[in-house]
Scaffold this motif. Structure first.
Motif, PDB file in Angstrom:
ATOM      1  N   TYR A   1    -131.510 -80.281 -98.090  1.00  0.00           N
ATOM      2  CA  TYR A   1    -130.739 -79.133 -97.635  1.00  0.00           C
ATOM      3  C   TYR A   1    -129.911 -78.506 -98.751  1.00  0.00           C
ATOM      4  O   TYR A   1    -129.172 -77.571 -98.509  1.00  0.00           O
ATOM      5  CB  TYR A   1    -129.820 -79.528 -96.481  1.00  0.00           C
ATOM      6  N   THR A   2    -129.996 -79.023 -99.972  1.00  0.00           N
ATOM      7  CA  THR A   2    -129.206 -78.441-101.058  1.00  0.00           C
ATOM      8  C   THR A   2    -129.623 -77.000-101.335  1.00  0.00           C
ATOM      9  O   THR A   2    -128.870 -76.252-101.936  1.00  0.00           O
ATOM     10  CB  THR A   2    -129.328 -79.273-102.347  1.00  0.00           C
ATOM     11  N   PHE A   3    -130.803 -76.606-100.873  1.00  0.00           N
ATOM     12  CA  PHE A   3    -131.261 -75.221-101.028  1.00  0.00           C
ATOM     13  C   PHE A   3    -130.259 -74.246-100.428  1.00  0.00           C
ATOM     14  O   PHE A   3    -129.949 -73.218-101.000  1.00  0.00           O
ATOM     15  CB  PHE A   3    -132.640 -75.053-100.378  1.00  0.00           C
TER      16      PHE A   3
ATOM     17  N   LEU B   1    -128.419 -71.364-102.539  1.00  0.00           N
ATOM     18  CA  LEU B   1    -128.675 -69.968-102.175  1.00  0.00           C
ATOM     19  C   LEU B   1    -127.385 -69.264-101.786  1.00  0.00           C
ATOM     20  O   LEU B   1    -127.127 -68.135-102.204  1.00  0.00           O
ATOM     21  CB  LEU B   1    -129.680 -69.899-101.026  1.00  0.00           C
ATOM     22  N   SER B   2    -126.537 -69.920-101.035  1.00  0.00           N
ATOM     23  CA  SER B   2    -125.269 -69.330-100.613  1.00  0.00           C
ATOM     24  C   SER B   2    -124.399 -68.956-101.809  1.00  0.00           C
ATOM     25  O   SER B   2    -123.737 -67.923-101.814  1.00  0.00           O
ATOM     26  CB  SER B   2    -124.523 -70.304 -99.700  1.00  0.00           C
TER      27      SER B   2
ATOM     28  N   ILE C   1    -125.479 -66.149 -93.818  1.00  0.00           N
ATOM     29  CA  ILE C   1    -125.796 -67.465 -94.355  1.00  0.00           C
ATOM     30  C   ILE C   1    -124.596 -68.400 -94.267  1.00  0.00           C
ATOM     31  O   ILE C   1    -123.451 -67.969 -94.415  1.00  0.00           O
ATOM     32  CB  ILE C   1    -126.291 -67.362 -95.819  1.00  0.00           C
ATOM     33  N   LYS C   2    -124.906 -69.652 -94.029  1.00  0.00           N
ATOM     34  CA  LYS C   2    -123.933 -70.729 -94.119  1.00  0.00           C
ATOM     35  C   LYS C   2    -124.527 -71.760 -95.056  1.00  0.00           C
ATOM     36  O   LYS C   2    -125.535 -72.404 -94.745  1.00  0.00           O
ATOM     37  CB  LYS C   2    -123.667 -71.346 -92.732  1.00  0.00           C
TER      38      LYS C   2
ATOM     39  N   HIS D   1    -127.631 -72.771 -92.643  1.00  0.00           N
ATOM     40  CA  HIS D   1    -128.520 -71.948 -91.824  1.00  0.00           C
ATOM     41  C   HIS D   1    -128.501 -70.526 -92.368  1.00  0.00           C
ATOM     42  O   HIS D   1    -127.549 -70.119 -93.043  1.00  0.00           O
ATOM     43  CB  HIS D   1    -128.085 -71.960 -90.360  1.00  0.00           C
ATOM     44  N   ILE D   2    -129.537 -69.773 -92.063  1.00  0.00           N
ATOM     45  CA  ILE D   2    -129.636 -68.384 -92.509  1.00  0.00           C
ATOM     46  C   ILE D   2    -130.399 -67.578 -91.463  1.00  0.00           C
ATOM     47  O   ILE D   2    -131.330 -68.089 -90.839  1.00  0.00           O
ATOM     48  CB  ILE D   2    -130.329 -68.295 -93.890  1.00  0.00           C
TER      49      ILE D   2
END
Length: 105
Positions: free
Chosen positions: A4-6, A10-11, A30-31, A37-38
């Motif tokens: 989940y580091t993506f 990205l954030s 985005i969170k 989540h996005i």
């Protein structure tokens, strides 16, 4: 186990949008986090006063087909969303607290 580091990366890399009037199709809500989540702003309508409503698309992790999100909080305008900066925005399987809107650079 999924990485989940993506969402965190990205954030941090996206350009933050600070005004609802600047939101456009293709921008994201985005969170960053683990999990994060996005959702994607997929379409908009604008009334005579310049007020906007948006359609949201989302997928899930692991990668799945993208689908239109129903507005379960305001069924009178569903599937449209009246979005606000720093608002609580619930989508079907996730709730964005202190919402962050962003766009790709």
């Amino acid at each position: 186990m999924y990485n989940y580091t993506f969402w965190i990366s990205l954030s941090q890399e996206l350009k933050t949008i600070t005004s609802v009037k600047n939101l456009k199709i293709g921008y994201v809500l985005i969170k960053g986090g683990s999990p994060g989540h996005i959702v994607i702003l997929a379409d908009e309508v604008i009334n005579d006063r310049g007020e906007k409503l948006f359609l949201l698309f989302q997928g899930n992790t692991p990668a799945q087909s993208v689908h239109l999100v129903k507005n379960l909080e305001d069924t009178s305008i569903s599937p449209w969303y009246n979005l606000e900066i720093d608002a609580v925005i619930p989508v079907s399987n996730y709730t964005f607290y202190d919402s962050k809107f962003a766009r790709f650079k």
